[in-house]
Structure formats: structure tokens, C-alpha cells
Enzyme design. Structure first.
Site, PDB file in Angstrom:
ATOM      1  N   CYS A 170      -0.519  -5.937 -54.543  1.00  0.00           N
ATOM      2  CA  CYS A 170      -0.247  -6.442 -54.877  1.00  0.00           C
ATOM      3  C   CYS A 170       1.161  -6.752 -54.241  1.00  0.00           C
ATOM      4  O   CYS A 170       1.539  -6.718 -52.815  1.00  0.00           O
ATOM      5  CB  CYS A 170       0.178  -6.927 -56.773  1.00  0.00           C
ATOM      6  SG  CYS A 170       0.982  -5.015 -57.370  1.00  0.00           S
ATOM      7  N   ASN A 201       3.732  -3.458 -55.679  1.00  0.00           N
ATOM      8  CA  ASN A 201       2.661  -2.122 -56.325  1.00  0.00           C
ATOM      9  C   ASN A 201       3.560  -1.476 -57.598  1.00  0.00           C
ATOM     10  O   ASN A 201       3.980  -0.360 -57.547  1.00  0.00           O
ATOM     11  CB  ASN A 201       2.712  -1.640 -55.031  1.00  0.00           C
ATOM     12  CG  ASN A 201       1.497  -0.072 -55.443  1.00  0.00           C
ATOM     13  OD1 ASN A 201       1.917   0.905 -54.508  1.00  0.00           O
ATOM     14  ND2 ASN A 201       0.382  -0.173 -56.276  1.00  0.00           N
ATOM     15  N   CYS A 211       3.150  -2.929 -60.623  1.00  0.00           N
ATOM     16  CA  CYS A 211       2.273  -4.374 -62.342  1.00  0.00           C
ATOM     17  C   CYS A 211       1.016  -4.046 -61.839  1.00  0.00           C
ATOM     18  O   CYS A 211       0.333  -3.280 -62.132  1.00  0.00           O
ATOM     19  CB  CYS A 211       3.131  -5.110 -62.724  1.00  0.00           C
ATOM     20  SG  CYS A 211       4.594  -5.166 -63.090  1.00  0.00           S
ATOM     21  N   ARG A 212       0.643  -4.633 -61.250  1.00  0.00           N
ATOM     22  CA  ARG A 212      -0.881  -5.859 -60.923  1.00  0.00           C
ATOM     23  C   ARG A 212      -1.560  -4.658 -60.212  1.00  0.00           C
ATOM     24  O   ARG A 212      -2.931  -4.175 -60.574  1.00  0.00           O
ATOM     25  CB  ARG A 212      -1.237  -6.873 -60.523  1.00  0.00           C
ATOM     26  CG  ARG A 212      -0.639  -8.403 -61.269  1.00  0.00           C
ATOM     27  CD  ARG A 212      -0.229  -9.947 -60.568  1.00  0.00           C
ATOM     28  NE  ARG A 212       0.520  -9.144 -59.653  1.00  0.00           N
ATOM     29  CZ  ARG A 212       0.403 -10.178 -58.620  1.00  0.00           C
ATOM     30  NH1 ARG A 212      -0.410 -11.349 -58.532  1.00  0.00           N
ATOM     31  NH2 ARG A 212       1.446  -9.362 -57.439  1.00  0.00           N
ATOM     32  N   SER A 213      -1.628  -3.854 -59.057  1.00  0.00           N
ATOM     33  CA  SER A 213      -2.270  -3.070 -58.187  1.00  0.00           C
ATOM     34  C   SER A 213      -2.813  -1.882 -59.265  1.00  0.00           C
ATOM     35  O   SER A 213      -3.362  -0.995 -58.837  1.00  0.00           O
ATOM     36  CB  SER A 213      -1.905  -3.554 -56.796  1.00  0.00           C
ATOM     37  OG  SER A 213      -0.781  -2.772 -56.368  1.00  0.00           O
ATOM     38  N   ASP A 239       1.285 -12.509 -62.155  1.00  0.00           N
ATOM     39  CA  ASP A 239       1.997 -11.564 -62.001  1.00  0.00           C
ATOM     40  C   ASP A 239       3.206 -11.729 -63.685  1.00  0.00           C
ATOM     41  O   ASP A 239       4.268 -11.735 -63.553  1.00  0.00           O
ATOM     42  CB  ASP A 239       2.995 -11.431 -61.050  1.00  0.00           C
ATOM     43  CG  ASP A 239       3.727 -10.032 -60.329  1.00  0.00           C
ATOM     44  OD1 ASP A 239       3.777  -9.277 -61.597  1.00  0.00           O
ATOM     45  OD2 ASP A 239       4.410 -10.867 -59.428  1.00  0.00           O
TER      46      ASP A 239
END
Length: 150
Positions: free
Chosen positions: A8, A11, A13-15, A119
């Protein structure tokens, strides 16, 4: 063993959420995560992301942000981006002749309501991101098992 990298922007939150989910649902796969940006290198995931993931049994407080590098193309069998902008940023770094697949996370979620994982750093909806990531991760795991059987 397959090696999958989730990517993401920062690095945090999402990934790392995708990495944490995948470590639990696909322990036979080596999972990692990275960001295309360098703002959060060495930092733990965003606290609301940690709370949302750990409330569902996906530990991630031990993860630390790192930046995506050109070496990741050789280190991983599959690179999974959370949105089109990060996919484009990854592709710009692709070495000539490298064939490592780069896909969008929600390509693995049939009937996804969107093509990109929103996000939560900006939307504030960490549960929505986690729902989408978990659903896609389950389908990704199945796809990798099918591929490994060939």
C-alpha cells in the site's frame, strides 16, 4: 512455498493488515508487506488498524513498515497492491525482463463493491478495509493452492 508481498502507500494500514490476515489464514505461504512511500519506515501499524485486526484474531503489532524496493520483484512470487496508484508505482520500478505478477488485492474478491481497498487512514473505516482484505485473502489463498497443484 509461495512468497506474497502486499503493498500500500505507507505500510501502516492496508498492507500490514493483509499480511497479518494472510499469516493466519495461509500459514503455508510466506507473507510480507511494504509501502511505496517512505514516511513510516520502521514504525508499527497505525493503532486503529492494529485494534481492528487483533479484535478478529489477526495479530499485527509486531510488524514494522518498510519501503518497497526493486529487489522485491525477485524476492516474491506475487506482489499484491491495494489500489491502482500503488500498482502503477510498483510497475514503474519493475526491472527489465522481470515477470513477477503484480495484481490488485480486490481482483481476488468476486463481486467486490469496488476495485480498490479504500485507505482507512483517510476514511477511518478500518472494519471495511479489514472485511475486503479478509475476503480477498481467502480467495487468494485458494488461487495459490490451485496454482501450486499444477
Amino acid at each position: 512455498m509461495s512468497r506474497v508481498l502486499f503493498v500500500c502507500l505507507g505500510n501502516i494500514c492496508r498492507s500490514p493488515t493483509a499480511e497479518a490476515v494472510f499469516r493466519v489464514i495461509a500459514p503455508e505461504v510466506e507473507a510480507d508487506s511494504a509501502g511505496t512511500g517512505d514516511w513510516h519506515i520502521g514504525h508499527p501499524p497505525h493503532p486503529p488498524a492494529i485494534r481492528a485486526a487483533e479484535a478478529r484474531g489477526f495479530p499485527m503489532s509486531d510488524l514494522r513498515a518498510r519501503q518497497f524496493t526493486v529487489d522485491d520483484f525477485d524476492a516474491f512470487d506475487l506482489i499484491v497492491a491495494m489500489d491502482r496508484q500503488n500498482l502503477s508505482d510498483i510497475e514503474r520500478l519493475r526491472p527489465s525482463g522481470n515477470a513477477t505478477p503484480v495484481r490488485l488485492m480486490l481482483d481476488y474478491l468476486p463481486d467486490a463493491p469496488t476495485s480498490e481497498v479504500p485507505d482507512p487512514y483517510y476514511t477511518g473505516d478500518f472494519d471495511e478495509a479489514l472485511d475486503l482484505i479478509t475476503g480477498a485473502a481467502r480467495h487468494l489463498r485458494a488461487a495459490l493452492q490451485f496454482r501450486d497443484a499444477d
